[in-house]
Design a protein around this motif. Structure first.
Motif, PDB file in Angstrom:
ATOM      1  N   VAL A  42       0.972  -1.545  -0.411  1.00 16.05           N
ATOM      2  CA  VAL A  42       0.285  -0.241  -0.181  1.00 16.05           C
ATOM      3  C   VAL A  42       0.889   1.211  -0.243  1.00 16.05           C
ATOM      4  CG1 VAL A  42      -1.708  -0.978   0.835  1.00 16.05           C
ATOM      5  CG2 VAL A  42      -0.191  -0.231   2.346  1.00 16.05           C
ATOM      6  N   ASP A  43       2.115   0.661   0.591  1.00 16.07           N
ATOM      7  CA  ASP A  43       2.432   1.980   0.944  1.00 16.07           C
ATOM      8  C   ASP A  43       3.919   2.526  -0.589  1.00 16.07           C
ATOM      9  OD1 ASP A  43       4.130   0.110   1.272  1.00 16.07           O
ATOM     10  OD2 ASP A  43       5.443   0.903   3.470  1.00 16.07           O
ATOM     11  N   ASN A  44       3.363   1.721  -2.129  1.00 14.86           N
ATOM     12  CA  ASN A  44       4.301   1.268  -2.842  1.00 14.86           C
ATOM     13  C   ASN A  44       3.274   2.890  -4.087  1.00 14.86           C
ATOM     14  OD1 ASN A  44       5.925   1.493  -5.313  1.00 14.86           O
ATOM     15  ND2 ASN A  44       6.127  -0.102  -5.128  1.00 14.86           N
ATOM     16  N   LEU A  45       3.617   3.557  -3.751  1.00 15.21           N
ATOM     17  CA  LEU A  45       2.707   4.903  -4.595  1.00 15.21           C
ATOM     18  C   LEU A  45       3.038   5.098  -5.689  1.00 15.21           C
ATOM     19  CD1 LEU A  45       2.498   8.206  -1.612  1.00 15.21           C
ATOM     20  CD2 LEU A  45       0.779   5.541  -2.213  1.00 15.21           C
ATOM     21  N   ALA A  46       4.122   4.901  -6.055  1.00 10.39           N
ATOM     22  CA  ALA A  46       4.504   4.732  -7.587  1.00 10.39           C
ATOM     23  C   ALA A  46       4.115   3.446  -8.514  1.00 10.39           C
ATOM     24  CB  ALA A  46       6.534   4.453  -7.605  1.00 10.39           C
ATOM     25  N   SER A  47       3.793   2.559  -7.334  1.00  9.65           N
ATOM     26  CA  SER A  47       3.215   0.511  -8.351  1.00  9.65           C
ATOM     27  C   SER A  47       2.308   1.672  -8.099  1.00  9.65           C
ATOM     28  CB  SER A  47       3.765  -0.244  -7.404  1.00  9.65           C
ATOM     29  OG  SER A  47       4.969  -0.726  -7.456  1.00  9.65           O
ATOM     30  N   CYS A  48       1.737   2.365  -7.762  1.00  4.83           N
ATOM     31  CA  CYS A  48      -0.013   2.193  -7.716  1.00  4.83           C
ATOM     32  C   CYS A  48       0.075   3.652  -8.639  1.00  4.83           C
ATOM     33  CB  CYS A  48      -0.813   3.002  -6.399  1.00  4.83           C
ATOM     34  SG  CYS A  48      -2.296   2.354  -6.033  1.00  4.83           S
ATOM     35  N   ARG A  49       0.180   4.341  -9.306  1.00  5.17           N
ATOM     36  CA  ARG A  49       0.634   5.045 -10.456  1.00  5.17           C
ATOM     37  C   ARG A  49       0.441   4.423 -11.414  1.00  5.17           C
ATOM     38  NH1 ARG A  49       3.387   8.396  -6.946  1.00  5.17           N
ATOM     39  NH2 ARG A  49       4.666   7.712  -7.656  1.00  5.17           N
ATOM     40  N   VAL A  50       1.631   3.189 -11.944  1.00  2.00           N
ATOM     41  CA  VAL A  50       2.123   2.238 -12.691  1.00  2.00           C
ATOM     42  C   VAL A  50       0.741   1.472 -13.014  1.00  2.00           C
ATOM     43  CG1 VAL A  50       3.212   0.475 -13.707  1.00  2.00           C
ATOM     44  CG2 VAL A  50       4.312   2.311 -12.535  1.00  2.00           C
ATOM     45  N   ALA A  51       0.738   1.253 -11.986  1.00  2.00           N
ATOM     46  CA  ALA A  51      -1.202  -0.318 -12.058  1.00  2.00           C
ATOM     47  C   ALA A  51      -2.026   1.459 -13.583  1.00  2.00           C
ATOM     48  CB  ALA A  51      -1.007  -0.372 -11.369  1.00  2.00           C
ATOM     49  N   GLU A  52      -2.705   2.183 -12.790  1.00  2.00           N
ATOM     50  CA  GLU A  52      -3.675   2.822 -13.207  1.00  2.00           C
ATOM     51  C   GLU A  52      -3.283   3.093 -14.443  1.00  2.00           C
ATOM     52  OE1 GLU A  52      -3.374   5.847 -10.366  1.00  2.00           O
ATOM     53  OE2 GLU A  52      -4.497   4.732  -8.717  1.00  2.00           O
ATOM     54  N   LYS A  53      -1.710   3.590 -14.736  1.00  2.00           N
ATOM     55  CA  LYS A  53      -1.297   4.332 -16.309  1.00  2.00           C
ATOM     56  C   LYS A  53      -1.112   3.042 -17.264  1.00  2.00           C
ATOM     57  CE  LYS A  53       1.983   8.020 -15.234  1.00  2.00           C
ATOM     58  NZ  LYS A  53       3.177   8.274 -15.255  1.00  2.00           N
ATOM     59  N   ALA A  54      -1.262   2.118 -16.703  1.00  2.00           N
ATOM     60  CA  ALA A  54      -1.249   0.827 -17.733  1.00  2.00           C
ATOM     61  C   ALA A  54      -1.988  -0.005 -17.541  1.00  2.00           C
ATOM     62  CB  ALA A  54      -0.262  -0.470 -17.045  1.00  2.00           C
ATOM     63  N   ARG A  55      -3.459   0.807 -16.826  1.00  2.00           N
ATOM     64  CA  ARG A  55      -5.366   0.159 -17.297  1.00  2.00           C
ATOM     65  C   ARG A  55      -5.781  -0.908 -16.292  1.00  2.00           C
ATOM     66  NH1 ARG A  55      -6.921  -0.939 -22.729  1.00  2.00           N
ATOM     67  NH2 ARG A  55      -5.082  -1.145 -23.377  1.00  2.00           N
ATOM     68  N   TYR A  56      -5.077  -1.187 -15.190  1.00  2.00           N
ATOM     69  CA  TYR A  56      -5.139  -1.734 -13.987  1.00  2.00           C
ATOM     70  C   TYR A  56      -5.929  -1.775 -13.255  1.00  2.00           C
ATOM     71  CZ  TYR A  56      -1.749  -5.422 -16.143  1.00  2.00           C
ATOM     72  OH  TYR A  56      -1.452  -6.769 -16.586  1.00  2.00           O
ATOM     73  N   GLY A  57      -6.623  -1.810 -12.903  1.00  2.00           N
ATOM     74  CA  GLY A  57      -7.767  -1.226 -11.954  1.00  2.00           C
ATOM     75  C   GLY A  57      -7.704  -1.047 -10.656  1.00  2.00           C
ATOM     76  N   PHE A  58      -7.887  -0.447  -9.572  1.00  2.00           N
ATOM     77  CA  PHE A  58      -8.284  -0.768  -8.423  1.00  2.00           C
ATOM     78  C   PHE A  58      -9.484  -1.538  -7.928  1.00  2.00           C
ATOM     79  CE2 PHE A  58      -8.956  -0.251  -4.164  1.00  2.00           C
ATOM     80  CZ  PHE A  58      -7.625  -1.335  -2.878  1.00  2.00           C
TER      81      PHE A  58
END
Length: 187
Positions: free
Chosen positions: A146-162
């Motif tokens: 949860v604290d890896n904010l950069a990975s969260c942004r990568v997921a969103e940019k690559a269209r991986y929905g939370f």
């Protein structure tokens, strides 16, 4: 499996070239793992040539079994298909279900903040759905702390929905996020 993936350049970003890891990647791999941030998020230790050789053998074994399909990501400034190591993307197929698999990635410190990870992840994702649709692959899961904010942004940019927060469990010492991308996700 001899697989290479090309990600085209734009005026603001270099082309990327993805291919299975090979012996020429040993020293660049050790160099990439000198970065404390990379070690923090991957939890692996590649501190020596011997460690890198062992890590590369794990990647080769994964290709042989089909359980871990890992690509070295290179920035291709010259159009030759070989450039500086920029990262890694991987698809892990460890369950008996062919409906889903897990993806992961990391980027070398010099490649961060330049959309290398989301573009490489997008290439891997497209390849995975194209290649394994016949086997029933419908979903790819992406996990990060949860604290890896950069990975969260990568997921969103690559269209991986939370999808949801997951409780801490190995290899994650803290709670994690599960992001999902389905084969029919619109562009």
């Amino acid at each position: 499996m001899n697989v290479t993936l090309q990600v085209d350049s734009t005026p603001s970003v270099s082309a990327l070239f993805l291919r299975p890891w090979n012996d020429g990647d040993v020293e660049p791999l050790v160099e990439a793992y000198r970065d404390p941030m990379l070690r923090r998020w991957t939890g692996l230790s590649v501190e020596s040539i011997e460690d890198a050789v062992e890590w590369l053998e794990l990647q080769r074994s994964g290709w042989a079994t089909g359980e871990r399909l890992s690509f070295a990501v290179h920035e291709d400034h010259s159009g030759t298909g070989e450039g500086r190591l920029a990262g890694n993307v991987v698809m892990k197929r460890t369950s008996s279900s062919q409906e889903s698999a897990e993806v992961g990635y990391w980027t070398a410190v010099h490649a961060r903040g330049r959309d290398v990870a989301p573009r490489a992840l997008e290439a891997l994702t497209s390849w995975a759905f194209d290649t394994f649709a016949v086997e029933g692959l419908e979903r790819l899961d992406l996990l990060h702390q949860v604290d890896n904010l950069a990975s969260c942004r990568v997921a969103e940019k690559a269209r991986y929905g939370f999808h949801q927060v997951l409780p801490a469990r190995p290899p994650f010492p803290r709670d994690g996020h599960l992001h999902i991308r389905r084969a029919d996700t619109p562009a």
